[in-house]
Write a protein that holds these residues in place. Structure first.
Motif, short mmCIF file in Angstrom:
data_model
loop_
_atom_site.label_atom_id
_atom_site.label_comp_id
_atom_site.label_asym_id
_atom_site.label_seq_id
_atom_site.Cartn_x
_atom_site.Cartn_y
_atom_site.Cartn_z
N GLN A 70 -12.54 1.60 6.77
CA GLN A 70 -12.09 0.61 7.46
C GLN A 70 -13.31 -0.34 7.76
O GLN A 70 -14.33 0.09 8.31
CB GLN A 70 -11.39 1.05 8.91
CG GLN A 70 -10.84 -0.11 9.58
CD GLN A 70 -10.05 0.06 10.70
OE1 GLN A 70 -9.97 1.30 10.76
NE2 GLN A 70 -9.67 -0.82 11.46
N PHE A 127 0.86 -1.04 0.12
CA PHE A 127 0.14 0.08 -0.07
C PHE A 127 1.02 1.18 0.11
O PHE A 127 0.63 2.36 -0.84
CB PHE A 127 -1.02 0.07 1.20
CG PHE A 127 -1.91 1.26 1.43
CD1 PHE A 127 -2.68 1.33 0.24
CD2 PHE A 127 -1.77 2.23 2.44
CE1 PHE A 127 -3.74 2.28 0.36
CE2 PHE A 127 -2.44 3.08 2.48
CZ PHE A 127 -3.50 3.42 1.45
N THR A 154 -9.79 8.57 0.57
CA THR A 154 -10.55 8.37 1.70
C THR A 154 -10.30 6.85 2.17
O THR A 154 -10.34 6.06 1.19
CB THR A 154 -12.13 8.37 1.19
OG1 THR A 154 -12.67 9.82 1.09
CG2 THR A 154 -12.95 8.06 2.64
N PHE A 155 -10.00 6.92 3.38
CA PHE A 155 -9.71 5.39 3.93
C PHE A 155 -11.05 4.91 4.58
O PHE A 155 -11.57 5.53 5.51
CB PHE A 155 -8.51 5.46 4.93
CG PHE A 155 -8.10 4.25 5.53
CD1 PHE A 155 -7.56 3.39 4.56
CD2 PHE A 155 -8.51 3.83 6.81
CE1 PHE A 155 -7.28 2.07 5.10
CE2 PHE A 155 -8.07 2.70 7.08
CZ PHE A 155 -7.44 1.75 6.44
N MET A 202 0.72 4.40 -2.92
CA MET A 202 0.43 5.41 -2.66
C MET A 202 1.46 6.38 -2.92
O MET A 202 1.37 7.59 -3.63
CB MET A 202 0.26 5.79 -1.18
CG MET A 202 -0.90 5.12 -0.41
SD MET A 202 -2.63 5.64 -1.37
CE MET A 202 -2.35 7.33 -1.00
#
Length: 496
Positions: A295, A276, A292-293, A280
């Motif tokens: 979870q 990841f 936007t993350f 990025m």
């Protein structure tokens, strides 16, 4: 094909007819100028015959009138034959002119009065039958006809076989001429449109050509989509051409402005922090900043992760790029993604280039070059991942309308094929083509025991495909035999 065969059969007949007419004219001319045979010669009377001088002159006058009438009759026949020959020649020339004009900037250049109605009807029917304006419903993913992409220098193809390469400079002259003709016609179309305007416009050249795609449906013809630079960095021009196994035809001339076309890149992730981080870094280099993350505290499901990422978007309709964390893409690919999607019309399923194991390709770890230098499309470095359907670009509205992913599928694989089949069964056009700016980075693949038998089989097949080329795997399989041969060679050389 029926029109082409009819044309091919009709032209030789026309040529034979012209030869026969010319021969007939020659024969009539020879008959008119050749003396009569002995039996047909004038029966001149003797000087001392009963008819005398007056009878002789009367017979001569009668024969002269007969010859005069006969010559006039021949002249009329010759004139008629000449007129017919001229008419046939003009018909042949008209047909040839129409066929030549049709190879120019489309049928609008040809004279409709000269264009046979059955030929026009055939050309229109071929376009209507092909996937130009609407997609065709297909039974399985294997029924889709993929595109091949090309630039001015290279063609990127999906043809399999040990002798074929994922990219090549066309060697065959017919292939080079075919693509060059399409680009030339597109440039002529763009520039002719500009020349009709009173204002000064940019004149397009081959250097403005970005890339093209083409595919051939063997019972219909070949479709070409060619993209050119526009007046500004975010503007493009697209020309769509179709060759229905006959004269090439212009179908579309579009202005495409991608300045306001947003792409929402959706990446599902589980326990891949290092990958990841690398993703990025590439994300930032493509001039993207906002993310936007989301979870989820539940069992990982790639399909569910993508589905949530697509549905959580609250803005206007947006292009969705379903991606994975081990994917490398360029900013140019994102433009390709934009250009090949259209809401309610078209979805894009690019074929990405998948890397082989760098440890096998480049040898020991110290000789592996940086990542950017590994992104080379060659037969020895990777392959077109034509069996994968996970990377896709589509508008959010199409994804919602088609029903999204099958959320009952857990873990690895399967959900992408189900979505792909849904689009194949719809009326949307599915664009499938290899692309230059999309790479699957090699990583060791593990197939968990909890997968279903079918999923585990698919996982193992993918694992085998990702390691090395056919020749490189062969060298590994027969490594012991090769080493034994080398030892024998050394022993033999010592004895001598």
């Amino acid at each position: 094909m029926m029109v082409r065969r009819g044309l091919s059969a009709w032209l030789p007949r026309m040529v034979v007819l012209l030869v026969v007419l010319c021969s007939a004219v020659s024969i009539l001319y020879m008959l008119a100028c050749t003396p009569k045979g002995i039996d047909e010669q004038l029966a001149f009377p003797r000087a001392n015959s009963p008819t005398g001088k007056e009878g002789y002159q009367a017979i001569l006058q009668e024969r002269e009138e007969q010859h005069h009438n006969y010559i006039n009759s021949l002249k009329k026949q010759i004139a008629q034959l000449k007129d017919e020959l001229q008419e046939r020649s003009e018909q042949l020339k008209s047909l040839q002119d129409h066929y030549t004009d049709s190879l120019g900037p489309g049928l609008e250049r040809s004279n409709p009065e000269k264009t046979p109605a059955d030929l026009l009807e055939f050309l229109r029917s071929q376009i209507d039958r092909a996937e130009v304006h609407a997609g065709a419903k297909l039974p399985t993913e294997y029924a889709a006809v993929p595109f091949e992409s090309f630039t001015l220098q290279k063609v990127y193809q999906l043809d399999t076989g040990l002798t074929r390469h994922p990219e090549e400079k066309p060697v065959r002259k017919d292939k080079r001429d075919e693509l060059a003709e399409a680009i030339e016609l597109a440039l002529e179309t763009l520039n002719s449109q500009n020349s009709d305007s009173n204002t000064n416009h940019h004149m397009y050249a081959a250097s403005d050509f970005i890339e093209g795609m083409y595919r051939t449906e063997k019972d219909k013809g070949t479709l070409y989509e060619l993209t050119f630079k526009g007046d500004r960095s975010h503007e493009f021009r697209r020309i769509v051409l179709f060759r229905p196994f006959g004269p090439i035809m212009k179908v579309k001339n579009e202005n495409l402005n991608m300045a306001n076309t947003l792409i929402n890149i959706v990446v599902p992730l589980a326990k891949r922090a290092s990958k990841f981080r690398q993703f990025m870094q590439n994300f930032r280099s493509a001039n993207f900043k906002n993310f936007t993350f989301i979870q989820l505290n539940e069992e990982f499901s790639r399909g569910k992760g993508l589905d949530i990422g697509a549905r959580i978007w609250k803005g206007n309709n947006v292009v969705l790029f379903f991606c994975d964390v081990d994917i490398y893409f360029t900013a140019e690919f994102l433009n390709t993604c934009r250009l090949n999607t259209q809401p309610g019309k078209k979805v894009f399923y690019p074929v990405l280039f998948s890397q082989y194991n760098p440890g096998i390709i480049y040898g020991h770890h110290g000789s592996i070059p940086p990542l950017e230098q590994q992104l080379v499309i060659k037969k020895e470095t990777g392959f077109w991942r034509d069996f994968g359907f996970g990377m896709t670009c589509q508008y959010r509205s199409d994804f919602i309308n088609i029903g999204g992913f099958d959320l009952d599928i857990k873990g690895w694989g399967g959900e992408d094929v189900h979505l792909y089949r849904k689009y194949l069964h719809s009326n949307l056009i599915v664009v499938r083509t290899p692309v230059r700016g999309l790479f699957h980075l090699w990583h060791e693949k593990r197939c968990p025991d909890e997968l279903t038998p079918e999923q585990y089989k698919m996982c193992m097949q993918s694992k085998a495909m990702n390691e090395a080329s056919h020749g490189q795997l062969g060298m590994l399989v027969f490594r012991h035999e090769i080493e034994a041969h080398l030892r024998k060679q050394k022993t033999s050389s010592k004895k001598t």
